[in-house]
Design a protein around this motif. Structure first.
Motif, mmCIF file in Angstrom:
data_model
loop_
_atom_site.group_PDB
_atom_site.id
_atom_site.type_symbol
_atom_site.label_atom_id
_atom_site.label_comp_id
_atom_site.label_asym_id
_atom_site.label_seq_id
_atom_site.Cartn_x
_atom_site.Cartn_y
_atom_site.Cartn_z
ATOM 1 N N ALA A 1 45.789 39.788 51.855
ATOM 2 C CA ALA A 1 46.365 39.793 53.204
ATOM 3 C C ALA A 1 47.756 38.778 53.198
ATOM 4 O O ALA A 1 47.707 37.906 52.499
ATOM 5 N N ASP B 1 44.384 42.090 58.127
ATOM 6 C CA ASP B 1 45.850 42.722 57.431
ATOM 7 C C ASP B 1 46.742 41.646 57.310
ATOM 8 O O ASP B 1 47.659 41.879 56.501
ATOM 9 N N LEU B 2 46.443 40.408 57.792
ATOM 10 C CA LEU B 2 47.496 39.451 57.820
ATOM 11 C C LEU B 2 46.785 38.101 58.501
ATOM 12 O O LEU B 2 45.976 38.250 59.078
ATOM 13 N N LEU C 1 53.718 40.870 66.019
ATOM 14 C CA LEU C 1 52.850 42.267 65.990
ATOM 15 C C LEU C 1 53.293 42.598 67.574
ATOM 16 O O LEU C 1 53.813 41.772 68.516
ATOM 17 N N LYS D 1 46.694 46.652 63.742
ATOM 18 C CA LYS D 1 46.539 45.594 62.857
ATOM 19 C C LYS D 1 45.584 44.523 63.321
ATOM 20 O O LYS D 1 45.500 43.992 64.548
ATOM 21 N N ARG D 2 44.766 43.903 62.346
ATOM 22 C CA ARG D 2 44.117 42.568 62.335
ATOM 23 C C ARG D 2 44.668 41.550 61.896
ATOM 24 O O ARG D 2 44.838 41.445 60.617
ATOM 25 N N ALA D 3 44.801 40.498 62.557
ATOM 26 C CA ALA D 3 45.395 39.296 62.069
ATOM 27 C C ALA D 3 44.408 38.128 62.256
ATOM 28 O O ALA D 3 43.711 37.931 63.435
ATOM 29 N N ASP E 1 39.134 43.789 56.002
ATOM 30 C CA ASP E 1 39.551 44.240 57.039
ATOM 31 C C ASP E 1 40.828 43.459 57.907
ATOM 32 O O ASP E 1 41.324 43.982 58.741
ATOM 33 N N GLU F 1 44.021 41.550 67.428
ATOM 34 C CA GLU F 1 44.275 42.879 67.066
ATOM 35 C C GLU F 1 45.223 43.488 68.077
ATOM 36 O O GLU F 1 45.256 43.258 69.057
#
Length: 228
Positions: free
Chosen positions: A85, A64-65, A130, A34-36, A62, A30
């Motif tokens: 995603a 994002d990537l 990120l 964003k949550r990857a 939830d 995180e």
């Protein structure tokens, strides 16, 4: 910039005669709102991944990537759980999966078809993907392998994936299963060890490096076996 990470599925190197379970680490990162996911596993870890997200109050949407360390089956085949995603991987690995080496036992030949209708974002070399999250090349186990360095308050955390799979590789410096004619696996291990104060391997509990460079780990690899 401090980055949060949690291991949703701990990696394991447990194997059996003639094969292995393919339990690779899946890490939630995180940063920047964003949550990857760094890798997403395959059928063996599908339920564990779902449960890991649910335990943290997260739904599949939830995420994002997806960030792929490389294209081996045990790291990427749950991509269908996250159809919206974007997927980030190295350009070298994306090119490689189109025509894997004939003796490559781990790259699915149908992976290009799975990627064909997805938003695949490619990186070359080292790049901040990120805020506080830097992807860097670690070829050797796979020709286009990447690892992640995370900014953390107590020192850098490296999500190594299969650039450094186990403590044995870390202590010996010798890579296992090196699918790279250029034999860059030893250099990748050295780079992971140089960068990381905390290292999350692809198939082993987390490693900790002290001020003298000595490595330790506290978790055990456990797998209850159920006979059905």
């Amino acid at each position: 910039m401090t980055v949060r990470y949690e291991i949703l599925v701990p990696g394991s190197s447990l194997a059996f005669e003639g094969g292995f379970f393919g339990i690779s680490s899946i890490v939630l990162v995180e940063a920047g709102g964003k949550r990857a996911l760094f890798d997403c596993g395959h059928g063996t870890t599908r339920r564990l991944l779902r449960e890991g997200l649910a335990a943290r109050g997260l739904a599949l949407d939830d995420i994002d990537l997806l960030v792929f360390s490389h294209g081996h089956f045990d790291h990427v085949l749950n991509l269908d759980l996250f159809p919206n995603a974007p997927i980030l991987m190295s350009r070298d690995e994306r090119d490689y999966v189109e025509t894997p080496f004939e003796d490559d036992p781990a790259t699915p030949r149908y992976l290009p078809a799975l990627l064909s209708d997805r938003d695949v974002q490619l990186i070359d070399g080292e790049a901040e993907i990120l805020p506080g999250v830097t992807a860097f090349p670690t070829p050797g186990h796979a020709p286009g392998h990447i690892s992640l360095e995370l900014a953390a308050a107590d020192g850098p955390v490296v999500l190594a994936a299969d650039a450094l799979k186990t403590a044995r590789e870390a202590l010996s410096g010798i890579p296992d299963m090196e699918i790279d004619p250029q034999k860059r696996g030893k250099a990748a291990i050295r780079e992971v060890l140089r960068r990381g104060k905390v290292i999350v391997p692809g198939h082993h509990p987390t490693l900790f490096k002290d001020e003298d460079g000595n490595l330790s780990w506290s978790d055990l690899q456990e797998m209850p076996l159920l006979i059905r």
